[in-house]
Design a protein around this motif. Structure first.
Motif, mmCIF file in Angstrom:
data_model
loop_
_atom_site.group_PDB
_atom_site.id
_atom_site.type_symbol
_atom_site.label_atom_id
_atom_site.label_comp_id
_atom_site.label_asym_id
_atom_site.label_seq_id
_atom_site.Cartn_x
_atom_site.Cartn_y
_atom_site.Cartn_z
ATOM 1 N N UNK A 86 0.779 -1.156 0.025
ATOM 2 C CA UNK A 86 -0.040 0.058 0.122
ATOM 3 C C UNK A 86 0.944 1.199 0.075
ATOM 4 N N UNK A 87 1.982 1.114 0.629
ATOM 5 C CA UNK A 87 2.838 2.359 0.889
ATOM 6 C C UNK A 87 3.534 2.449 -0.687
ATOM 7 N N UNK A 88 3.961 1.581 -1.155
ATOM 8 C CA UNK A 88 4.631 1.721 -2.426
ATOM 9 C C UNK A 88 3.733 1.927 -3.735
ATOM 10 N N UNK A 89 2.648 1.637 -3.498
ATOM 11 C CA UNK A 89 1.408 1.904 -4.626
ATOM 12 C C UNK A 89 1.086 3.376 -4.558
ATOM 13 N N UNK A 90 0.994 3.926 -3.345
ATOM 14 C CA UNK A 90 0.646 5.387 -3.313
ATOM 15 C C UNK A 90 1.834 6.068 -3.619
ATOM 16 N N UNK A 91 3.175 5.733 -3.420
ATOM 17 C CA UNK A 91 4.228 6.548 -3.744
ATOM 18 C C UNK A 91 4.212 6.611 -5.503
ATOM 19 N N UNK A 92 3.994 5.187 -5.921
ATOM 20 C CA UNK A 92 3.764 5.351 -7.376
ATOM 21 C C UNK A 92 2.966 6.263 -7.918
ATOM 22 N N UNK A 93 1.681 6.008 -7.260
ATOM 23 C CA UNK A 93 0.498 7.022 -7.717
ATOM 24 C C UNK A 93 0.932 8.359 -7.717
ATOM 25 N N UNK A 94 1.640 8.965 -6.806
ATOM 26 C CA UNK A 94 2.013 9.974 -6.787
ATOM 27 C C UNK A 94 3.207 10.710 -7.979
ATOM 28 N N UNK A 95 4.054 9.789 -8.228
ATOM 29 C CA UNK A 95 5.207 9.808 -9.153
ATOM 30 C C UNK A 95 4.315 9.946 -10.719
ATOM 31 N N UNK A 96 3.197 9.085 -10.851
ATOM 32 C CA UNK A 96 2.766 9.051 -12.123
ATOM 33 C C UNK A 96 1.843 10.237 -12.317
ATOM 34 N N UNK A 97 1.510 10.929 -11.275
ATOM 35 C CA UNK A 97 0.521 12.175 -11.435
ATOM 36 C C UNK A 97 1.266 13.257 -11.033
ATOM 37 N N UNK A 98 2.646 13.597 -10.789
ATOM 38 C CA UNK A 98 3.254 14.568 -10.407
ATOM 39 C C UNK A 98 2.902 15.366 -9.079
ATOM 40 N N UNK A 99 2.468 14.210 -8.070
ATOM 41 C CA UNK A 99 1.740 14.688 -6.763
ATOM 42 C C UNK A 99 2.731 14.259 -5.693
ATOM 43 N N UNK A 100 3.088 15.015 -4.477
ATOM 44 C CA UNK A 100 3.877 14.610 -3.579
ATOM 45 C C UNK A 100 2.900 14.594 -2.242
ATOM 46 N N UNK A 101 2.941 13.250 -1.462
ATOM 47 C CA UNK A 101 2.240 13.062 -0.525
ATOM 48 C C UNK A 101 3.247 12.738 0.688
ATOM 49 N N UNK A 102 2.863 13.129 1.806
ATOM 50 C CA UNK A 102 3.712 12.867 2.788
ATOM 51 C C UNK A 102 3.213 11.404 3.619
ATOM 52 N N UNK A 103 4.206 10.584 3.717
ATOM 53 C CA UNK A 103 3.946 9.285 4.439
ATOM 54 C C UNK A 103 3.877 9.186 5.746
ATOM 55 N N UNK A 104 2.839 8.592 6.514
ATOM 56 C CA UNK A 104 3.024 8.398 7.839
ATOM 57 C C UNK A 104 2.802 6.903 8.315
ATOM 58 N N UNK A 105 3.903 6.164 8.223
ATOM 59 C CA UNK A 105 3.804 4.793 8.430
ATOM 60 C C UNK A 105 3.513 4.352 9.871
ATOM 61 N N UNK A 106 2.650 3.303 9.793
ATOM 62 C CA UNK A 106 2.052 2.714 10.978
ATOM 63 C C UNK A 106 2.549 1.130 11.186
ATOM 64 N N UNK A 107 2.337 0.576 12.395
ATOM 65 C CA UNK A 107 2.812 -0.625 12.347
ATOM 66 C C UNK A 107 1.592 -1.661 12.520
ATOM 67 N N UNK A 108 1.121 -1.854 11.093
ATOM 68 C CA UNK A 108 -0.058 -2.106 11.021
ATOM 69 C C UNK A 108 -1.196 -1.394 10.655
ATOM 70 N N UNK A 109 -2.399 -1.873 10.549
ATOM 71 C CA UNK A 109 -3.598 -1.194 10.030
ATOM 72 C C UNK A 109 -4.535 -0.631 11.128
ATOM 73 N N UNK A 110 -4.248 -1.196 12.449
ATOM 74 C CA UNK A 110 -5.528 -1.102 13.468
ATOM 75 C C UNK A 110 -5.166 0.316 13.805
ATOM 76 N N UNK A 111 -3.884 0.824 14.243
ATOM 77 C CA UNK A 111 -3.505 2.140 14.446
ATOM 78 C C UNK A 111 -3.884 3.291 13.767
ATOM 79 N N UNK A 112 -3.530 3.049 12.299
ATOM 80 C CA UNK A 112 -3.848 3.863 11.229
ATOM 81 C C UNK A 112 -5.378 4.186 11.087
ATOM 82 N N UNK A 113 -6.125 3.056 11.197
ATOM 83 C CA UNK A 113 -7.485 3.381 11.011
ATOM 84 C C UNK A 113 -8.137 4.212 12.084
#
Length: 320
Positions: free
Chosen positions: A161-188
């Motif tokens: 999911x992280x890598x896909x979003x980074x690729x999405x940004x590069x394909x569309x000239x958009x820069x997002x800021x990644x906030x990584x979590x240790x699993x989905x629960x805390x991110x949710x």
């Protein structure tokens, strides 16, 4: 006489091989889940546990060995006795791990024989239902207008999911800021509280919240729409590029495991995954079955390395 003796030797060898095949498995089969209990990988294995046990004729015992992004559990299996009685459940993204981790205790292509596929779950871009992002187009427009100020969550650095979003940004000239979590629960939790702009997470981890209206899906990072959310478009359909963060779960055994054992494990796994009630259980939780032979799974693992290695280098992802 020499020919007769040779034939007898061959017969003995073949007979012994058949006996080994018929005896396997001769004890409980341990499936190492390299993540904590209750997570997506753990839940998925437990869905097939009973039926896999029945097919194999021996109990399937789940052994959770979390830590180091799944690498501790994988290392345990890689060093286990290669007799087919110790297995690993992982995801095909493991193929890119040698490029991310400096001291990986195993080689995903050399230290395992990948038995078969279990299921897959696409990545979905979600946001808080109270956010101003009503569509994926809204989010992308905001990302362009406020470069690096729009943040997103994923289940971890180097996750599909992280890598896909980074690729999405590069394909569309958009820069997002990644906030990584240790699993989905805390991110949710942070998505629900409105702390984050959006998250790119496994569909299976957020499906109940989407169905309850607690999270708004904007697009799937997948090659096709989901039966459970047919109105949610893919990124490709939205004109944003062919981007996939689909997680494919697979089962492997230590390299050197006898062919007869691999054939049994693979055939029984495919039979279980194809059962209608298992497929229904998968669908309820946002998974779809993944049928694959050992050779096909190995190709998937190799494909992940080829697919993501250039981006991993560009992002300079490297961890101990």
């Amino acid at each position: 006489m020499r020919v007769s003796a040779l034939l007898m030797i061959v017969a003995i060898i073949l007979g012994g091989s058949n006996a080994v095949a018929q005896q396997f498995p001769s004890q409980p089969v341990r499936v190492v889940v390299p993540f904590p209990p209750g997570g997506g990988t753990d839940i998925l294995v437990r869905l097939i546990q009973d039926k896999y046990s029945a097919k194999l004729g021996q109990p399937v015992v789940i052994d959770n060995r979390p830590g180091a992004s799944g690498n501790i559990g994988a290392g345990v299996v890689a060093k286990s006795k290669a007799d087919g009685h110790t297995l690993l459940v992982q995801a095909t993204i493991v193929g890119i791990y040698p490029s991310i981790y400096r001291d990986l205790p195993y080689d995903p292509q050399k230290d395992f024989i990948w038995v078969g596929g279990v299921a897959e779950s696409p990545a979905v871009i979600v946001t808080n239902p109270n956010s101003k992002y009503k569509t994926i187009a809204d989010l992308m427009a905001e990302g362009k207008a406020r470069r690096k100020q729009v943040n997103f969550a994923s289940a971890g650095v180097g996750s599909p999911q992280h890598l896909a979003t980074e690729r999405l940004g590069r394909l569309n000239d958009v820069e997002f800021t990644h906030v990584p979590y240790k699993g989905s629960a805390t991110a949710i939790t942070d998505l629900l509280s409105g702390v984050l702009d959006f998250g790119t997470l496994s569909f299976s981890s957020v499906l109940p919240l989407i169905q309850e209206g607690k999270l708004r899906p904007l697009a799937l990072a997948s090659d096709r729409r989901s039966k459970l959310a047919p109105d949610v478009p893919t990124l490709k359909e939205s004109g944003l590029g062919d981007v996939s963060g689909t997680v494919r779960f697979i089962i492997g055994a230590p390299a050197g495991t006898p062919d007869a054992a691999i054939e049994k494990l693979s055939a029984d796994l495919n039979a279980v995954v194809k059962e209608p009630d298992i497929q229904k259980d998968f669908e309820k939780r946002g998974y779809e079955m993944t049928l694959a032979s050992p050779k096909e799974v190995l190709a998937m693992v190799r494909e992940q390395k080829e697919l993501w290695e250039p981006l991993v280098r560009e992002l300079k992802l490297k961890f101990d």
